[in-house]
Design a protein around this motif. Structure first.
Motif, PDB file in Angstrom:
ATOM      1  N   ILE A 184       0.835  -1.204   0.000  1.00 23.88           N
ATOM      2  CA  ILE A 184       0.000   0.000   0.000  1.00 23.88           C
ATOM      3  C   ILE A 184       0.868   1.251   0.000  1.00 23.88           C
ATOM      4  N   LEU A 185       1.946   1.242   0.786  1.00 20.87           N
ATOM      5  CA  LEU A 185       2.864   2.394   0.784  1.00 20.87           C
ATOM      6  C   LEU A 185       3.489   2.607  -0.590  1.00 20.87           C
ATOM      7  N   ASN A 186       3.891   1.511  -1.240  1.00 20.61           N
ATOM      8  CA  ASN A 186       4.489   1.614  -2.577  1.00 20.61           C
ATOM      9  C   ASN A 186       3.490   2.138  -3.611  1.00 20.61           C
ATOM     10  N   ILE A 187       2.254   1.650  -3.540  1.00 20.68           N
ATOM     11  CA  ILE A 187       1.227   2.110  -4.479  1.00 20.68           C
ATOM     12  C   ILE A 187       0.952   3.591  -4.270  1.00 20.68           C
ATOM     13  N   ASN A 188       0.780   4.004  -3.016  1.00 19.77           N
ATOM     14  CA  ASN A 188       0.525   5.426  -2.730  1.00 19.77           C
ATOM     15  C   ASN A 188       1.678   6.308  -3.177  1.00 19.77           C
ATOM     16  N   LYS A 189       2.909   5.852  -2.962  1.00 17.83           N
ATOM     17  CA  LYS A 189       4.083   6.629  -3.372  1.00 17.83           C
ATOM     18  C   LYS A 189       4.106   6.811  -4.886  1.00 17.83           C
ATOM     19  N   LYS A 190       3.850   5.733  -5.610  1.00 16.43           N
ATOM     20  CA  LYS A 190       3.860   5.797  -7.077  1.00 16.43           C
ATOM     21  C   LYS A 190       2.742   6.696  -7.600  1.00 16.43           C
ATOM     22  N   LEU A 191       1.537   6.558  -7.025  1.00 19.00           N
ATOM     23  CA  LEU A 191       0.423   7.378  -7.475  1.00 19.00           C
ATOM     24  C   LEU A 191       0.660   8.855  -7.163  1.00 19.00           C
ATOM     25  N   ASN A 192       1.250   9.145  -6.006  1.00 18.25           N
ATOM     26  CA  ASN A 192       1.529  10.544  -5.657  1.00 18.25           C
ATOM     27  C   ASN A 192       2.556  11.173  -6.588  1.00 18.25           C
ATOM     28  N   GLN A 193       3.466  10.373  -7.122  1.00 20.66           N
ATOM     29  CA  GLN A 193       4.449  10.887  -8.084  1.00 20.66           C
ATOM     30  C   GLN A 193       3.787  11.262  -9.407  1.00 20.66           C
TER      31      GLN A 193
END
Length: 193
Positions: A85-94
């Motif tokens: 979930i942290l990785n998905i959120n980080k990628k989407l925020n980029q």
């Protein structure tokens, strides 16, 4: 002159609402494809980085009767899911805002016109909730075989910004994480009903 200007503004507004409604479904489908691709890439990266296997999450033991006891290690599963979930959120925020562009030719629903005309743009402006659930399921795989599978169900809520409105959409994705086949004794008598 003012009457013509007001008439043109009204016609343009009504036409743009009509076009937006026509394109809304296509924008939702396109946005789902983009979000799904990002999630799948992050899942693949996490699985490859952690070398995920069934034995990491599930401990199976045999008793004297040959019956397997299956215990799921929730701490390890929660650690992997939290990292995902942290990785998905980080990628989407980029990537925010994620722009989706369609040619005006989509309006005519004809393959010859799909790539023609000016571009119409929509944007995914936020991901509100990513809610994961891990589900354990046992499936029959023959007379003496059972498959134990751990699935990750992700629900992602997005806000899609169209020219005149915002549309909240939810994407559901079921991802099999790991599975194991258990083989038992073959029955001596088999009835087919």
């Amino acid at each position: 002159m003012a009457f013509i200007l007001i008439f043109l503004i009204i016609v343009f507004t009504v036409l743009s609402y009509y076009i937006e409604n026509k394109f809304e479904e296509v924008f939702v489908i396109k946005s789902k494809g983009i979000v799904t691709e990002i999630i799948n890439n992050q899942i693949l990266n996490l699985i490859n980085a952690n070398n995920i296997s069934y034995d990491q999450f599930v401990i199976s033991k045999s008793t004297n009767n040959g019956i397997d006891i299956v215990t799921i290690d929730n701490l390890k599963i929660n650690k992997i899911i939290s990292q995902l979930i942290l990785n998905i959120n980080k990628k989407l925020n980029q990537l925010y805002p994620i722009k989706i562009k369609l040619k005006f030719g989509y309006f005519f629903s004809n393959v010859f016109f799909i790539d023609m005309g000016p571009e119409i743009t929509a944007q995914i402006i936020s991901i509100n909730i990513i809610s994961p659930k891990v589900k354990s399921e046992f499936l029959s795989a023959g007379i003496n075989q059972t498959i134990h599978r751990l699935n990750l169900d992700l629900n992602v809520e997005c806000v899609l910004l169209l020219s005149h409105s915002k549309k909240k959409t939810t994407y559901n994705q079921k991802i099999p994480l790991v599975e194991q086949v258990y083989i038992g004794k073959i029955p001596t008598i088999y009835f087919n009903k």
